[in-house]
Write an enzyme that holds these catalytic residues in place. Structure first.
Site, PDB file in Angstrom:
ATOM      1  N   GLY A   8     -10.301  -1.895  -1.220  1.00  0.00           N
ATOM      2  CA  GLY A   8      -9.473  -0.700  -1.456  1.00  0.00           C
ATOM      3  C   GLY A   8     -10.104   0.178  -2.519  1.00  0.00           C
ATOM      4  N   LEU A  10     -11.591   2.982  -2.604  1.00  0.00           N
ATOM      5  CA  LEU A  10     -11.496   4.451  -2.653  1.00  0.00           C
ATOM      6  C   LEU A  10     -10.120   4.925  -3.110  1.00  0.00           C
ATOM      7  CD1 LEU A  10     -13.522   5.475   0.528  1.00  0.00           C
ATOM      8  CD2 LEU A  10     -14.301   5.090  -1.807  1.00  0.00           C
ATOM      9  N   ASP A  32     -13.987  -0.240   1.631  1.00  0.00           N
ATOM     10  CA  ASP A  32     -12.729   0.415   2.036  1.00  0.00           C
ATOM     11  C   ASP A  32     -12.769   0.605   3.538  1.00  0.00           C
ATOM     12  OD1 ASP A  32     -10.311   2.058   2.091  1.00  0.00           O
ATOM     13  OD2 ASP A  32     -10.644   2.332  -0.051  1.00  0.00           O
ATOM     14  N   ARG A  34     -12.521   3.455   5.065  1.00  0.00           N
ATOM     15  CA  ARG A  34     -13.164   4.726   5.446  1.00  0.00           C
ATOM     16  C   ARG A  34     -14.335   4.967   4.505  1.00  0.00           C
ATOM     17  NH1 ARG A  34     -10.630   8.265   1.470  1.00  0.00           N
ATOM     18  NH2 ARG A  34      -9.080   6.922   0.508  1.00  0.00           N
ATOM     19  N   TYR A 138       7.612  -3.345  -1.139  1.00  0.00           N
ATOM     20  CA  TYR A 138       6.439  -3.368  -2.022  1.00  0.00           C
ATOM     21  C   TYR A 138       6.687  -4.336  -3.192  1.00  0.00           C
ATOM     22  CZ  TYR A 138       3.237  -1.367  -5.586  1.00  0.00           C
ATOM     23  OH  TYR A 138       2.296  -1.166  -6.568  1.00  0.00           O
TER      24      TYR A 138
HETATM   25  C1  AKB Z   1       4.313   3.121  -6.998  1.00  0.00           C
HETATM   26  O1  AKB Z   1       4.937   4.096  -7.439  1.00  0.00           O
HETATM   27  O2  AKB Z   1       4.560   2.569  -5.923  1.00  0.00           O
HETATM   28  C2  AKB Z   1       3.200   2.543  -7.849  1.00  0.00           C
HETATM   29  C3  AKB Z   1       3.671   1.454  -8.741  1.00  0.00           C
HETATM   30  C4  AKB Z   1       4.499   1.752  -9.933  1.00  0.00           C
HETATM   31  O3  AKB Z   1       3.366   0.324  -8.500  1.00  0.00           O
HETATM   32  N1  AKB Z   1       2.601   3.587  -8.619  1.00  0.00           N
END
Ligand code: AKB
Length: 304
Positions: A8, A10, A32, A34, A138
């Site tokens: 990752g 880039l 990366d 690309r 996430y």
């Molecule tokens: C996001 O906003 O998803 C990231 C982070 C705080 O992990 N910048």
């Protein structure tokens, strides 16, 4: 001698790590999905971290002994496609760990995030060892990764290290798909005389860190003797906390006269589960973490 692969490469962090390693004459292989548009001044190979065989081939070809695994689908993009985010964030992580074990690589850096916190953490000032109940895919993937860091370090005698980054501010390379991205977008729009529509409410306070501090802090942390590191999963680090409204006022003080329009979207719900401030005292005590760029110093970079 360290021979580092960055996955990752880039992205926002990768490009800055490359500059740092280049300056310090450390071998770096950037990868990366690309090709870069500009010369990175280091080896570069197209590679998808989901493709275990390809990364295995590159590790062997370039005699790699350290990994900076920076591939991630960030918070806002993750909410747009949670299944894809989980798949990419977790599978690429698992690939890197298994390849490291098979190729005798001990040292790995993997970024975590303030996204691991949630409404049960003390969001006014999130402790190192808070209750963690992330509510984004996430954050859930980052928390799973943190648990795996702890587990793999013990199980396989690896040295995987991790930092919980707040919003990272950089002006050369933009982030993509995060919730803290507003800060960079607002600074750049107002500086260029363009009105900015902010996707967070004016009083949403979040912790931030300027890229130079993020890179220097990470490198310092990676070079500390493992025995000094009491936190076995991921250290809180931070620079300064700010709201969109406070930033807007500062930018006006600096002579910007474009407007900020507040129109929050789904990213507000993400920010509402993240801390306003985080406690980085474990990092300070264990490996002398310190930041140099507060708000003033960060804005000085663009308003010289
Ligand atoms: C996001 O906003 O998803 C990231 C982070 C705080 O992990 N910048």
């Amino acid at each position: 001698m360290e021979r580092i692969i960055i996955t990752g490469a880039l992205g926002q962090l990768g490009r800055e790590f490359i500059k740092f390693f280049n300056k310090n004459n450390t071998y770096v292989l950037a990868t990366d999905i690309r090709s870069p548009l500009e010369d990175l001044s280091c080896d570069f190979e197209i590679a998808d971290a989901m493709d275990e065989k390809r990364i295995d081939f590159l590790i062997k070809k370039h005699n790699i002994n350290v990994v900076y695994h920076l591939v991630a689908v960030l918070s806002a993009n993750g909410e747009r496609n949670p299944f894809m985010a989980w798949e990419i964030n977790m599978k690429s992580f698992q690939n890197i760990i298994s390849l490291s074990i098979n190729n005798g690589i001990k040292k790995i850096f993997w970024p975590s995030s303030i996204a691991v916190f949630g409404t049960k953490s003390n969001l006014s000032f999130a402790a190192q060892d808070s209750i963690l109940n992330p509510e984004t895919i996430y954050g859930i993937s980052k928390l799973a990764g943190e648990r795996l860091v702890n587990y793999y370090n013990k199980k396989f005698d690896l040295d995987i290290r991790s930092l919980r980054y707040p919003g990272i501010i950089s002006f050369d390379t933009k982030p993509g798909g995060g919730t803290t991205d507003y800060i960079i977008e607002m600074i750049q729009s107002l500086k260029n005389g363009k009105d900015y529509t902010c996707f967070l409410n004016r009083n949403t306070e979040l912790p931030m860190l300027y890229i130079n501090d993020a890179v220097k802090g990470t490198i310092d942390y990676m070079s500390v003797d493992k025995q000094n590191l009491k936190v076995k999963d991921s250290y809180n680090i931070t620079g300064f906390s700010i709201t969109p409204n406070k930033l807007e006022k500062k930018l006006i003080e600096l002579g910007c006269n474009a407007k900020v329009i507040y129109k929050s979207d789904f990213r507000q719900d993400i920010a509402d589960t993240w801390p306003k401030k985080i406690d980085d005292s474990s990092a300070i005590n264990d490996w002398n973490w310190k930041f140099e760029y507060g708000l003033k110093e960060t804005l000085n970079v663009v308003f010289k």
